[in-house]
Each structure stands twice: as C-alpha cells, then as structure tokens.
Write an enzyme that holds these catalytic residues in place. Structure first.
Site, PDB file in Angstrom:
ATOM      1  N   LYS B  45       0.859  -1.201   0.000  1.00 34.23           N
ATOM      2  CA  LYS B  45       0.000   0.000   0.000  1.00 34.23           C
ATOM      3  C   LYS B  45       0.891   1.247   0.000  1.00 34.23           C
ATOM      4  O   LYS B  45       1.851   1.323   0.778  1.00 34.23           O
ATOM      5  CB  LYS B  45      -0.884  -0.029   1.248  1.00 34.23           C
ATOM      6  N   PHE B 132       1.926   7.083  -9.888  1.00 33.30           N
ATOM      7  CA  PHE B 132       1.552   8.253 -10.677  1.00 33.30           C
ATOM      8  C   PHE B 132       0.137   8.058 -11.234  1.00 33.30           C
ATOM      9  O   PHE B 132      -0.198   8.558 -12.300  1.00 33.30           O
ATOM     10  CB  PHE B 132       2.531   8.457 -11.849  1.00 33.30           C
ATOM     11  N   CYS B 134      -3.006   7.441  -8.924  1.00 33.56           N
ATOM     12  CA  CYS B 134      -4.176   7.595  -8.062  1.00 33.56           C
ATOM     13  C   CYS B 134      -5.016   8.801  -8.496  1.00 33.56           C
ATOM     14  O   CYS B 134      -4.529   9.929  -8.508  1.00 33.56           O
ATOM     15  CB  CYS B 134      -3.729   7.761  -6.608  1.00 33.56           C
ATOM     16  N   LYS B 172       3.912   3.389 -12.240  1.00 34.77           N
ATOM     17  CA  LYS B 172       2.488   3.021 -12.341  1.00 34.77           C
ATOM     18  C   LYS B 172       1.716   4.153 -12.996  1.00 34.77           C
ATOM     19  O   LYS B 172       1.717   5.283 -12.505  1.00 34.77           O
ATOM     20  CB  LYS B 172       1.917   2.706 -10.960  1.00 34.77           C
ATOM     21  N   ASN B 199      -3.806   2.044 -13.191  1.00 30.24           N
ATOM     22  CA  ASN B 199      -4.350   2.476 -11.920  1.00 30.24           C
ATOM     23  C   ASN B 199      -5.847   2.678 -12.160  1.00 30.24           C
ATOM     24  O   ASN B 199      -6.340   2.474 -13.261  1.00 30.24           O
ATOM     25  CB  ASN B 199      -3.672   3.766 -11.450  1.00 30.24           C
ATOM     26  N   THR B 200      -6.559   3.087 -11.138  1.00 22.94           N
ATOM     27  CA  THR B 200      -8.020   3.152 -11.264  1.00 22.94           C
ATOM     28  C   THR B 200      -8.465   4.312 -12.157  1.00 22.94           C
ATOM     29  O   THR B 200      -7.714   5.254 -12.402  1.00 22.94           O
ATOM     30  CB  THR B 200      -8.665   3.307  -9.888  1.00 22.94           C
ATOM     31  N   CYS B 342     -31.164 -24.885 -29.391  1.00 25.77           N
ATOM     32  CA  CYS B 342     -32.017 -23.705 -29.202  1.00 25.77           C
ATOM     33  C   CYS B 342     -33.136 -24.009 -28.204  1.00 25.77           C
ATOM     34  O   CYS B 342     -33.763 -25.062 -28.263  1.00 25.77           O
ATOM     35  CB  CYS B 342     -32.614 -23.298 -30.548  1.00 25.77           C
ATOM     36  N   CYS B 345     -35.921 -18.933 -26.908  1.00 30.08           N
ATOM     37  CA  CYS B 345     -36.133 -17.659 -26.197  1.00 30.08           C
ATOM     38  C   CYS B 345     -36.256 -16.494 -27.173  1.00 30.08           C
ATOM     39  O   CYS B 345     -36.828 -15.458 -26.839  1.00 30.08           O
ATOM     40  CB  CYS B 345     -35.017 -17.396 -25.190  1.00 30.08           C
ATOM     41  N   CYS B 352     -31.192  -8.905 -33.212  1.00 33.01           N
ATOM     42  CA  CYS B 352     -30.817  -8.671 -34.608  1.00 33.01           C
ATOM     43  C   CYS B 352     -31.751  -7.636 -35.234  1.00 33.01           C
ATOM     44  O   CYS B 352     -31.319  -6.736 -35.946  1.00 33.01           O
ATOM     45  CB  CYS B 352     -30.855  -9.979 -35.392  1.00 33.01           C
ATOM     46  N   CYS B 409     -26.044 -11.882 -32.229  1.00 31.44           N
ATOM     47  CA  CYS B 409     -26.947 -12.984 -31.863  1.00 31.44           C
ATOM     48  C   CYS B 409     -26.240 -13.992 -30.970  1.00 31.44           C
ATOM     49  O   CYS B 409     -26.791 -14.474 -29.980  1.00 31.44           O
ATOM     50  CB  CYS B 409     -27.517 -13.651 -33.113  1.00 31.44           C
ATOM     51  N   CYS B 413     -27.284 -14.946 -27.042  1.00 34.23           N
ATOM     52  CA  CYS B 413     -27.829 -16.298 -26.853  1.00 34.23           C
ATOM     53  C   CYS B 413     -27.400 -16.850 -25.494  1.00 34.23           C
ATOM     54  O   CYS B 413     -26.208 -16.882 -25.188  1.00 34.23           O
ATOM     55  CB  CYS B 413     -27.337 -17.218 -27.963  1.00 34.23           C
TER      56      CYS B 413
END
Lengths: 437, 450
Positions: B45, B132, B134, B172, B199-200, B342, B345, B352, B409, B413
């Site tokens: 951390k 670098f 955050c 980073k 990073n985030t 198939c 559904c 499509c 498709c 599926c």
C-alpha cells in the site's frame, strides 16, 4: 364479513411464502426476457410476464404490479392459486433447457402483494365517466369481481350480489389454505371494492329479482359458479361422516366449529384437483391416514400430476381402480368403512367388493350446475352439460344484456380462466358503451 | 506443471501473481497471509507521509445478482506511519525472502523521494513502484494521477528516483490520460525499469436516489473515486497492449492491472504482454484464497498448450492486435443456429432486428426484408425447416444473404454453443482498408460531397 375464531385453515401455512426483496430480485434476474414469450401465451389472461419480471429486477415493483393488474385485476389471488406448473411456468424455456423454470407465481405474488399492502398508494383511481351505465353481477367470485372491477374503473356503476354471507367465491371458500387463506382473498375483495364496486352479500337471485335486475341495469353478468357437491347415490351415503368436498373445504376455511380431521382415517372419493386438495388438507391437519379412492387408473385422473406428487409427499395414498358400492355404518350410524368394488375400465367387477375402513368420507366427484338460475334470464341457454352458453371471447350469452363467465360457463376451471372471462366481458361492454356514447 | 516463475526487470517472483498496492497489501500481517495462500509478490500500500481517510470509502456496481462487477474507492495512501510500514516490510522480507515485495511510493520533492527510496531499500524491498496513477484525493495535492497526466513531469520525477534507487523502478500509470503511449514512453525516457498499469479510472460509482448524493457517501457529499473491478478489464487490456506493442514503451516489462479475478484474466493480460499481474478487487471480494485457482488454472492452461513456462505465453497475442485499417475486409462470418440446442427464447431475433441487421426470422414462411436490405426479394426460410429438439417451431433462422457476421446474436444467446459464427468463403481476395486507400479505392460512393 369478518372471519371469526380459530378456523381449521389457520393451522395450514403457506407452501410458497412471500419472497423477500432480495429473493424476488434474484429470481427475477434469472428471467431471460424472452421475445414472443411462451409464458405469456400460456396465461389465460396474457399477462406480460417478462415485462413485469424485468420491473421487479429493476426495483420497480409498483410498475410490475400495474403490468399484472392491467391484464388481470385478480393478479394477487391468481399468483397464489394458479397451477403455474401447467400454465406460464410450464412453458418457460428453461424447462427445455432442463433448468428450473422461473417461479412466475411467486414473483407475481411479490409484486401484487407488496403493491396492494395496507398503506400503499392506490394503483388505480376510477375514471369519471360522463355517461355512466349500471351493471350488476350475480355471484361475487373471481369472474364477477374481474368484471365489476373493470367496469367500476371505467366509471360505471357496478353492483355485485352474493348469496353467501361472504364475498370472493371459491377464492374465499374453496382454495387450499396453503395457497391462499380466506383473509387474503377478502383483502383482495376489499381492494376491488375500493374501485367503487358495491358488493351486497346475502342476496339470492330468484325469478323476480332477475326480472328487476334486467329492468334496472344496463347489463347483467352471471358469475354464479357451480352448485352443491355431487353425490354418489349409494346406500349409506346420507348422514354424518360423509361430506361433500367443497362443503367441507368451505367449513374448514370459514367455520371455526368444524371438527379437525386430526387422527382420523379419511377417504376422499375422486381423482380431480378438488379431491387432491381435500386429501392434502386432511393430511396436513394430521389425519391418521388419507387415501384417495378413484375408479380408474392414476393416469386417467384429471388432477394435476404436480399436485398428486405434493399429496404423496404429505402421505396421501391413492387407491385406484376402486368403485364405491356403499357406505358401511355401525349400529349407531357411525361410518366404519367404504365398501368398494374393483374397477376395470371404470366398471365394477362383480364379487370383488371389499371394505376400506375409515372415519370420514369426502366426496369430490363434481358439483351440480345451477340450472334454475339461468332460466330466470330469458334468452340465456344451457349447453348439454348444463353450463351457461356464452362466447368465452366476449362473455355474451343468448340475451344481449346478459353476460356470463367462470365455472358457470366452463364447468369448473381455474380462477385465472374465470378472471379472463370477466375481463373479456367487461372489455366487450366497455367498447359497446363507448361506441353508443 | 509449467514453470510460473518470472523475472521482472530483475525482481524474482515464484509466480506472476502480485497483490496490487491497495487495502489487501496494507500491512505485513496481510501480506504474509497472502504469501502463505500462494501469492508470488505484493506491491505494498502506497507509502509517503501518512494521510487521514474518510468514512465511507468504497462503492460497488452490481450486475444482476453478481456483486461488485465494478468497484471504486476514495481511500488514499497509507494512513500508518512510515516506520511501522518499514518494520513490517523488513519482517516480511526476512520471513519470505523468495517472494517479491515492492514498495509503492508517493511523495513530492526530490529530497522526499531520496529519503523515502533509501528507507524502503534499507528495509529490503525488491523494487519500487511510483504511484503516478491515483485519481482521487492525492491528485488534488499535486501527486498521483496529476503526475501521470503530465509526461514531462512523469519523466522528470522518474529520473530523480533513478538517481537514488538501487532496486528496479516500476512506473504506475493512470488510464485517465489521452494517450497512454505518451505516458509509457515518458516513463521509459525517465529511466523506468518497468511499467504498471492501469491504476483506477476516475469515476462516480452511483447516486443515492433517496438522498440525491453521489456514492460512496460521506455525510451529505461524495467525491470522484477510482474505478476498478471486472468492468475495467477491457480498458486495461487495451492500454496494456498499446504499450506492449510500442517500440519504446514495449522495451520494459509491464505489470498488468485491472479487473483480474482468475487465471483466464491473467492469461489474457500475459498474452498481451504482461510479465506480472496485480490483483486487488477480486481479493477484496473473495480473499487471498483465489490465488490457488489462478496458479492451478494458469498452469493447466500452459500445460494444455504445451508451454513449459509462463514466459512462453507472454506477448503471444500482441501481433494479432492490429490497426482497424489492416483488418481483412473480405473475411466473412455467418451466424448458424443449432436447432438441437435452441431453447426458443428468441432473444437473437429481437437483438438482430432492433440492434443489428434485421436478418433473423421465425416461422416457416417467406419474410419481407426491411426496405434498406441489400438483397432483393423475400427472405426464404431454410428447407427443410428446422424443428428444434427443445424449441419445436420456435427455432429462429438466419437470412444468410443479409447476415454481416456481427456476432450480436451469438453474444445474446444464453445457451452455450447454440449460435456459432462460422467462417464462409466470401469469394473475394484478402484486402484491407489501408490497401484499398493505397490502391486509390478509398472513396465509397454516397459521401458528404456526392
């Protein structure tokens, strides 16, 4: 009417209790949201099932309830009593995939019950109609309530006449308590009453009152259901210890003085769903032994397979190919056995008689038709089976002012069929009234 | 079993799985438990001057019943004293000498960097990672992503650290930048020995619709946080691949980060050029134990491909990452629906029809094509008409002349393997857009000036 006392049905608990929010969401998330969905086609009231389920998934429970009620005003009782296994859920594509189908009934219960609970804002407000018409219903069962509710919401005057002291029809008097208790059925009746429907109990319709109805109202809807339980017509049948199935169920649900079947040996004669209901109810009340006596083989039974399976789990036995011959009573008149003959293709084999010992016999072999009532309405005809003739798509009978639906026209189907009939008749009439106005 | 050990710019690790610099690598006690569970390394951390955190700190996005499909946080760097962290690092390295311990660092002045690096290296770290990236809190103070977004600053600070560091320096990067290659090159120009990314992502995770306050809520307010978790993986894969194939940035090893939760994710990152992978959200969700399947699964995969070492997988998918203009315009796929699988559904039909190219139909009769169809006449159902094993006459069919092979498709599926995209000869020679342009055929009729 309020329900009084510790009625037997209060001992029987929900088999499928109300989902919690997270249970409902989890189940709703499973729905594939099929296109041209088979479940909708399998619903007699064509509820847009994938749409209401998606709304539950998104947290729009009120919208889900509206989607249901727009097609089926009695969506709450239907959610609880519909045999979804052979209707919507039976056609769920998951079955083909060998996966558990969506629990559509339970999701519908979740949406309708939570959205109509006390304290919730009304989902519907009756319209103000500039030229209101007056309609009357005979019988306060699901068909009439669906009809009257829809008419009232359009701003018409809807009056329902019920001969019993309690409204709701079979929903109140006949549904297995582990699916729906009478107080829940009455809650639904009150919900429909809230649209402005007037319900008068203790009102039996005879020739005179029928004439008055036709004179005073713009239309009459016959949702009278069926009559008394059919008897076998065998010696010893009359007297204590032999009961009609629907009469017994009604007493079990509503009359606190009804004796329990606990520790009794019960025989239920019949192979339909009412027979299975009685058998399961007796078993759940703690009967010592419950057997269904049926004249043919199991595969000939009209009762649902899933219900019979449930009955077996609860200890119900099936005595098939057995034809009642007489009720055996001791010198005091107490029932001791049902004498049956072995059946072959439903016919008794001579000399094969034997006794099935029991304390109570319930007859679930059908109900009579209410021929007399139909005769009070000129033009209304009966079919060969004694059912009122009406076009199921419109509810129209032979009398232009008279409509009919439910068990009275189909001889005894599901609540959802009755609701569809009532709704269709209302839609027909609303269109007619609108066109004239 | 394939060899999973790696050498990342000189940092040795028994496997490529490292804890990312985040709450799971906050303390020595956690890191040691992670190593016991099987993790090959940990990026501690972020160390620096301790901060004060808020309550609450995390937010999640659920997808259906799957929790934390996306995740964000407004937690800052370590809130514990440097001395405490260093003591624990020393202990971890003593007890786990073969595992990789990398110190993530964030500070401001050159002198601060010097002191921080020296102290960490004295504690025995195997490498350094410059945070670098955050995108919340620290960037408001001129650190974190505010450095990663300025290539010149990034190069300069990296070069400071290289003056002092004896161990490898990983830079980073933040994905919150216009051109990741520019940032990656800046890191290499500054002398960085490796790159970590992503990073985030700067984010607002949601809004509390009762209080009408963004989430995660701190009293009656919130702040933008850093987004991560499974949802960000595709973004991370792209940024990783963009660097890995770059001539300059691709010279140094890359530690891939972003939505990795299992061995498959890790294998994809490695195939696109990662030497190690770092994990945070999945550990925060399920715990250190997930590494067991990561190791086992990656190893089984490598064995199944006949690869003796994880190094053989590294970068194998990079050549397949091309510019759009270099893709073969003549390559043709067609959707095929298996009536045996198939379930009826019909999700493909509506997908499509509403969302793609109007070429899947139902029913055994000729269907009108939409007015904009490319093919003349009506769409003809296949003969014999497909009757499904489960779905009966609900099995849809594809109007093949109109199918553009888009995949939609097959993607919607729900049944595995029911809709497949099959290669079909188009009858045309291979040709890319860039080739068309070069050949003077880059003009398509119907343009703005036609």
């Amino acid at each position: 009417m309020t329900l009084i006392g510790k009625r037997l049905e209060t001992q029987l608990h929900d088999k499928k209790p109300l989902y919690t929010d997270s249970e409902a969401k989890a189940e709703a998330e499973r729905c594939l949201y099929c296109v041209d969905a088979p479940c909708i086609k399998a619903c007699p009231t064509t509820i847009d099932i994938p749409t209401f389920i998606k709304k539950i998934a998104s947290g729009n429970t009120r919208g889900a309830a509206k989607t249901i009620f727009d097609q089926n005003l009695l969506g709450h009782s239907c959610a609880r009593v519909c045999p979804v296994e052979v209707l919507c859920a039976g056609d769920c594509v998951y079955n083909a995939w060998e996966r558990e189908p969506i629990a559509i009934g339970r999701l519908q219960r979740f949406a309708t019950e939570t959205s109509t609970a006390p304290g919730q804002k009304p989902l519907y407000v009756a319209k103000k109609n500039a030229s209101p018409k007056k309609v009357a219903c005979v019988g306060a069962g699901p068909a009439s309530l669906a009809f009257a509710g829809a008419m009232a919401l359009e701003g018409h005057t809807a009056v329902v006449l019920e001969k019993r002291a309690v409204a709701g029809g079979l929903n109140t008097t006949g549904i297995a308590p582990y699916k729906l208790h009478a107080e829940d059925a009455l809650h639904e009746v009150d919900w429909v009453r809230g649209f402005g429907v007037e319900i008068k109990t203790g009102m039996e319709v005879d020739a005179d009152s029928a004439k008055k109805l036709l004179a005073e109202f713009d239309a009459v809807f016959l949702g009278v259901g069926l009559g008394a339980d059919t008897k076998l017509g065998i010696p010893g049948e009359d007297g204590a210890g032999v009961v009609g199935a629907t009469a017994w169920i009604e007493a079990m649900k509503l009359d606190a003085t009804t004796p329990s079947t606990k520790d009794l040996r019960v025989l239920v004669v019949g192979g339909g769903n009412t027979a299975i209901d009685v058998a399961r109810e007796c078993a759940q009340l703690g009967a010592a032994d419950v057997a269904m006596v049926y004249r043919r083989t199991e595969k000939d039974m009209s009762g649902y397979e899933h219900e019979m399976e449930g009955a077996r789990v609860e200890g119900v036995r099936l005595v098939s190919n057995s034809i009642p011959v007489s009720v055996v009573r001791d010198p005091n008149g107490k029932v001791t056995a049902l004498r049956v003959a072995r059946g072959e293709q439903g016919k008794a084999v001579a000399g094969s008689e034997h006794d099935l010992p029991c304390d109570l016999i319930a007859l679930a072999i059908g109900q009579s038709k209410l021929h007399e009532l139909a005769k009070h309405f000129p033009g209304v005809e009966l079919d060969a089976k004694g059912c009122i003739k009406a076009d199921p798509a419109t509810g129209q009978t032979g009398n232009a002012k008279v409509f009919a639906g439910g068990d009275a026209i189909n001889g005894g189907k599901e609540v959802v069929n009755a609701v569809a009939d009532g709704r269709n008749a209302a839609r027909t009439l609303i269109a007619r009234f609108t066109a004239k106005a | 079993m394939a060899d999973l050990s790696i050498d990342f710019a000189g940092i040795k690790s028994p496997n490529p799985f490292w804890l990312a610099s985040a709450p799971p690598a906050n303390t020595g006690e956690q890191v040691m438990r992670a190593f016991d569970a099987g993790w090959g390394g940990a990026v501690w951390k972020t160390l620096g001057d301790p901060i004060v955190n808020v309550s609450s700190r995390f937010g999640g996005v659920d997808l259906g019943t799957y929790k934390m499909m996306g995740f964000n946080n407004i937690e800052l760097i370590t809130d514990r004293s440097l001395e405490t962290n260093l003591r624990e690092i020393r202990e971890v390295k003593k007890r786990y000498p073969k595992h990789a311990v990398i110190a993530s660092l964030m500070t401001e002045t050159k002198e601060d960097w010097r002191v921080l690096i020296q102290k960490c290296e004295d504690a025995g770290v195997d490498g350094l990672e410059l945070n670098f990236g955050c995108p919340h809190g620290m960037c408001e103070r001129g650190m974190g992503s505010s450095v990663g977004q300025e290539p010149k600053l990034l190069t300069e600070i990296t070069s400071w650290t290289k003056e002092f560091a004896k161990t490898p320096v990983l830079v980073k990067l933040t994905p919150n930048t216009g051109d990741i290659v520019e940032a990656g090159q800046a890191a290499v120009h500054g002398g960085g020995d490796g790159i970590s990314l992503i990073n985030t992502i700067k984010s607002i995770i949601g809004v509390d619709l009762d209080r009408l306050v963004p989430l995660p809520r701190v009293g009656n307010a919130s702040s933008n946080g850093g987004y991560c978790g499974p949802a960000v993986k595709p973004i991370a894969l792209h940024l990783l691949a963009a660097l890995a194939r770059d001539e300059v940035a691709g010279r140094v090893p890359i530690s891939g980060i972003g939505g990795i939760g299992n061995w498959k994710d890790a294998a994809e990152f490695i195939a696109l050029g990662s030497t190690s992978v770092q994990v945070c959200t999945a550990v925060m969700h399920y715990g250190f134990r997930i590494v067991e399947d990561m190791i086992d699964g990656l190893s089984n995969y490598l064995d199944s491909r006949g690869m003796k070492s994880v190094n053989e997988l590294r970068g194998r998918a990079i050549p397949g990452y091309q510019e759009w203009g270099d893709l073969d315009l003549s390559y043709k796929l067609l959707a095929k629906i298996d009536p045996k699988k198939c379930i009826g559904c019909q999700l493909c039909v509506t997908a499509c029809n509403d969302g793609a190219h109007q070429c899947i139909f139902t029913g055994n009769e000729e269907k009108s094509r939409p007015p904009h169809a490319h093919t003349a006449g009506k769409a003809k159902p296949p003969s014999p008409f497909p009757i499904g094993l489960h779905a009966g006459n609900r099995v849809p069919w594809v109007d093949e002349p109109e199918c553009v092979g888009c995949n939609l498709c097959a993607l919607v599926c729900p049944v595995e393997g029911c809709i497949t995209m099959e290669e079909t000869p188009s009858g045309l020679p291979k040709e890319t857009w860039n080739e068309r342009v070069a050949a003077g055929r880059g003009k398509i009729p119907g343009g703005i000036h036609d």
